[in-house]
Design an enzyme around this catalytic site. Structure first.
Site, PDB file in Angstrom:
ATOM      1  CD  GLU A   1      -9.056 -53.125  35.061  1.00  0.00           C
ATOM      2  OE1 GLU A   1      -8.648 -52.109  35.658  1.00  0.00           O
ATOM      3  OE2 GLU A   1      -9.173 -54.239  35.621  1.00  0.00           O
ATOM      4  CB  CYS A   2      -8.318 -58.081  30.450  1.00  0.00           C
ATOM      5  SG  CYS A   2      -7.456 -59.518  29.768  1.00  0.00           S
ATOM      6  N   GLY A   3     -10.939 -58.810  29.753  1.00  0.00           N
ATOM      7  CA  GLY A   3     -12.206 -59.432  29.400  1.00  0.00           C
ATOM      8  C   GLY A   3     -13.320 -58.424  29.241  1.00  0.00           C
TER       9      GLY A   3
ATOM     10  CB  SER B   1      -6.213 -50.865  28.357  1.00  0.00           C
ATOM     11  OG  SER B   1      -4.912 -51.420  28.187  1.00  0.00           O
TER      12      SER B   1
END
Length: 446
Positions: free
Chosen positions: A329-331, A420
């Site tokens: 996720e993200c990072g 994502s």
């Protein structure tokens, strides 16, 4: 005090406040943490919750209160989930604080909506630094804007002098209690960066800051909140323990710190064992892991160490090659790309599992609540990032923004890898989460 209800479980009573403000930047995070530490120093067991999606403020509250800080959000988790968390806490502690999100009335599922729905009295923190009698008008407006809202009182923040404090407090109309006035001072200001406050783990003087803030609040002598009745919700059926006997490895350090405690709770409720490891320390994926979770954080602040984390990189690549599930996720997504560039344009090679390049932007790229319609089921969550990622790999889908005209996020799948920018909130669909992390789940189309 308890009262039997139709749910078969007793209602519970516990002093509580929802701390909000007219807008962001008024000081509600610092005041909430200071109140938590102040009442904890008086020997009370204090539990703090955070309204809406947030990772950084809850870290501060966990240190201030000595207990994990969980999310309350009517959209991500639902009303029953929020009621359950508060009801459980009311049976374990002496006082509950809930920090609001943005301004009191902001958003379709605002802090005011949560307070009204769950019967929480509101303590409004108002920055009084550039006003006098208008302070009272703002307090009255916050109270009257939403009929039925219980505004228990206000705190005047950043007052310039004792005379200024008297002026703003005297402007309050009847029926709104003053919880005190706090001066402009270093103890009540915290360092910040692009996603909010600096993480609590990065502040070597965190305890000094919390103690100093609690000292300031103590001088204001805020009254202890009145007991609130927490209605017992119907007990939800426990999800099947589909991950029993499985181990989920979770990256956790200053680069991968954006982890909801509730997400760990769900994994454990599904039967999983949790094993944490640190990519910044170049630790390998734990050998016993059956699934891997790479949450968000600040990888862009640790480019050199992540580039040098070859043991972490090699074991993550081998993990993916073995066909076991990875959720990024993200990072976590940015760390799996070929490279990541910071705001100064400095690039470092990342772990090269997901083809593509990431780079940081000076302005916010996306923000909002989203749902992801995954093959495993629909999961809700939120997005909040300054990063961008471009990949030659075509996304398998896009998220749905909760608000009109919201910008969707791409969802990539590569074997059992799910990646994502969307931070998933696991309590929104534990069954889907079980399938996402279960090594026995075949990959989409497989």
């Amino acid at each position: 005090m308890t009262t039997k209800t139709s749910s078969g479980r007793p209602d519970r009573h516990c002093p509580a406040l929802l701390v909000s403000a007219p807008a962001s930047g008024q000081g509600k995070t610092t005041v909430t943490a200071a109140l938590a530490r102040h009442w904890r120093r008086q020997g009370l067991r204090v539990r703090v919750f955070k309204t809406g999606p947030d990772f950084i403020d809850p870290m501060v509250h966990a240190h201030a209160s000595g207990a994990p800080c969980r999310q309350l959000d009517l959209w991500m988790g639902g009303e029953d989930h929020c009621r359950e968390l508060l009801w459980q806490a009311a049976g374990e502690v002496d006082l509950i604080l809930v920090e609001g999100v943005m301004g009191l009335h902001d958003g379709s599922t605002s802090s005011a909506a949560l307070a009204e729905r769950l019967g929480l009295p509101v303590l409004a923190v108002i920055d009084a630094s550039a006003m006098a009698q208008t302070f009272g008008a703002i307090a009255l407006g916050l109270k009257l804007y939403r009929p039925g809202l219980d505004v228990a009182g206000v705190i005047a923040n950043r007052v310039g002098s004792e005379g200024h404090a008297r002026m703003v407090i005297e402007s309050l109309p009847p029926g709104i209690v003053a919880f005190g006035a706090l001066p402009r001072c270093e103890a009540l200001e915290w360092p910040s960066r692009h996603l909010g406050l600096v993480q609590a783990t990065e502040l070597p003087d965190l305890e000094r800051r919390l103690e100093a803030a609690a000292d300031v609040v103590a001088r204001a002598a805020p009254p202890r909140p009145a007991p609130v009745r927490f209605i017992a919700p119907v007990e939800a059926e426990a999800p099947p323990r589909r991950l029993a006997g499985r181990t989920v490895a979770i990256a956790r350090d200053d680069a991968f710190a954006f982890l909801y405690p509730a997400n760990v709770d769900v994994l454990e409720q599904l039967g999983a064992r949790i094993a944490f490891f640190s990519p910044l320390a170049d630790e390998p994926v734990p050998a016993q892991a059956d699934a891997l979770y790479l949450p968000g954080g600040y990888p862009e602040l640790h480019l050199d160490r992540l580039e040098a984390a070859t043991r972490t990189r090699d074991t993550i690549r081998a993990f993916h090659a073995s066909g076991r599930p990875i959720v990024a996720e993200c990072g976590g997504l940015l760390a799996l790309g070929d490279g990541l560039s910071d705001l100064a344009g400095r690039r470092a090679a990342m772990w090269g599992l997901l083809p593509g390049e990431g780079w940081m932007q000076p302005r916010l790229v996306n923000l909002g609540m989203h749902a992801a319609d995954l093959p495993e089921g629909t999961v809700r969550g939120h997005t909040f990032h300054h990063g961008q990622f471009e990949s030659p790999l075509a996304p398998v889908g896009q998220t749905r923004a909760e608000r009109d005209h919201g910008r969707p996020e791409a969802v990539w799948r590569l074997g059992r890898l799910h990646a994502s920018f969307l931070h998933l909130y696991f309590p929104s669909n534990p069954s889907a989460i079980a399938a996402l992390f279960d090594p026995a789940t075949p990959p989409p189309g497989g």
